[in-house]
Design an enzyme around this catalytic site. Structure first.
Site, PDB file in Angstrom:
ATOM      1  N   VAL A 152       0.842  -1.201   0.000  1.00 58.74           N
ATOM      2  CA  VAL A 152       0.000   0.000   0.000  1.00 58.74           C
ATOM      3  C   VAL A 152       0.872   1.244   0.000  1.00 58.74           C
ATOM      4  CG1 VAL A 152      -1.790   1.271   1.232  1.00 58.74           C
ATOM      5  CG2 VAL A 152      -1.876  -1.229   1.143  1.00 58.74           C
ATOM      6  N   TYR A 153       1.919   1.233   0.813  1.00 62.41           N
ATOM      7  CA  TYR A 153       2.820   2.389   0.891  1.00 62.41           C
ATOM      8  C   TYR A 153       3.458   2.669  -0.468  1.00 62.41           C
ATOM      9  CZ  TYR A 153       6.592   5.430   2.486  1.00 62.41           C
ATOM     10  OH  TYR A 153       7.451   6.490   2.648  1.00 62.41           O
ATOM     11  N   VAL A 154       4.003   1.632  -1.101  1.00 58.92           N
ATOM     12  CA  VAL A 154       4.621   1.800  -2.414  1.00 58.92           C
ATOM     13  C   VAL A 154       3.594   2.312  -3.422  1.00 58.92           C
ATOM     14  CG1 VAL A 154       5.662   0.565  -4.369  1.00 58.92           C
ATOM     15  CG2 VAL A 154       6.479   0.141  -2.047  1.00 58.92           C
ATOM     16  N   THR A 156       1.019   4.215  -2.874  1.00 57.81           N
ATOM     17  CA  THR A 156       0.748   5.643  -2.688  1.00 57.81           C
ATOM     18  C   THR A 156       1.864   6.500  -3.280  1.00 57.81           C
ATOM     19  OG1 THR A 156       1.817   5.814  -0.485  1.00 57.81           O
ATOM     20  CG2 THR A 156      -0.514   5.167  -0.549  1.00 57.81           C
ATOM     21  N   LEU A 157       3.097   6.035  -3.158  1.00 53.93           N
ATOM     22  CA  LEU A 157       4.218   6.814  -3.704  1.00 53.93           C
ATOM     23  C   LEU A 157       4.174   6.833  -5.232  1.00 53.93           C
ATOM     24  CD1 LEU A 157       7.228   5.755  -1.433  1.00 53.93           C
ATOM     25  CD2 LEU A 157       5.455   7.473  -1.027  1.00 53.93           C
TER      26      LEU A 157
END
Length: 262
Positions: A152-154, A156-157
């Site tokens: 999820v973090y990747v 968003t980036l």
């Protein structure tokens, strides 16, 4: 006197941005969740006017407060730096943590930029900087930890990179520019909050990240990667993106058409 708004300003990259911009003569609006740190930052910058705004950008109310400021104050520069990570396997990521991550890293930068851009266009000048990271380009990496525990973090980036590129093109000719800052591992408390000790790894200082950001803006770069020494690597990534986009067809590709059906 120019005015800059910096989110996530209580520590790390955001604090370094605030200090550097103040040294250059910018009045500031500093946003974060820790009022005590924001007030200490403001007190350390007596040469400029500093407005302290306590807001949690993981909430709709927090975003609304800061968006109201971005829409009504004559911002020259908006730095969307607030961040949260939540590294863990996708299937184990609590819904509330996934929601927080998406709100802080996608919803907040989008809505704050949307609030600031009309005024910038009207004034004929302005700069938007969204802070992402080199993990935006790590999607094809093997799924071994820790790369496989931050889907999820990747995501968003990667969204932040694509939005900045598209917005930059859309704003061409208005005097307003959009940029995305993609550092690697930075020597801040960001990972410590996640319980991760990365002190043994080579890390860039927050001050160097800001130096790269400001230099990249001056160079006209949309994607600013302070730790990538060969800029041609990024050029090839983006050229490949455009090549794939430009070579699509309404005809089904042979590798799909010629497979046995069953």
């Amino acid at each position: 006197m120019s005015l800059a708004l910096v989110t996530g300003a209580s520590s790390g990259i955001g604090k370094a941005f605030a200090e550097r911009l103040a040294a250059a003569g910018h009045d500031l609006v500093v946003v974060g969740r820790r009022t005590d740190r924001l007030k200490a930052l403001a007190a350390s910058l007596p040469a400029v006017a500093v407005d302290v705004v306590t807001a949690d950008l993981a909430t709709g109310d927090g975003v609304a407060v800061v968006a109201g400021i971005a829409a009504t104050r004559p911002l020259d520069l908006l730095v969307n730096n607030a961040g949260v990570a939540h590294y863990m396997p996708f299937a184990e990521l609590p819904v509330e943590k996934a929601r927080e991550l998406m709100h802080v890293k996608v919803t907040a930068p989008t809505l704050l930029s949307r609030a600031a851009v009309p005024g910038m266009i009207e004034r004929g000048a302005g700069t938007i900087v969204n802070v992402a990271g080199m993990l935006a380009f790590s999607g094809p990496a093997p799924a071994a930890p820790p790369a496989g525990q931050r889907a999820v973090y990747v995501g968003t980036l990667a969204c932040t990179v694509a939005m900045a590129q598209t917005l930059r093109a859309e704003l061409d000719g208005t005097g307003v520019t959009a940029h995305v800052l993609c550092p690697g591992i930075v020597a801040t408390e960001f990972h410590e909050v996640q319980g991760m000790d990365l002190s043994a790894l080579p890390r860039m200082s927050a001050d160097d990240v800001v130096t790269g950001a400001l230099a990249g803006i001056a160079l006209g770069e949309t994607v600013i990667a302070p730790g990538v020494h060969d800029a041609a690597l990024l050029d090839r990534v983006f050229a490949a993106d455009l090549a794939a986009f430009g070579n699509q067809s309404p005809q089904l590709a042979a590798r799909y058409r010629d497979r046995p059906r069953g």
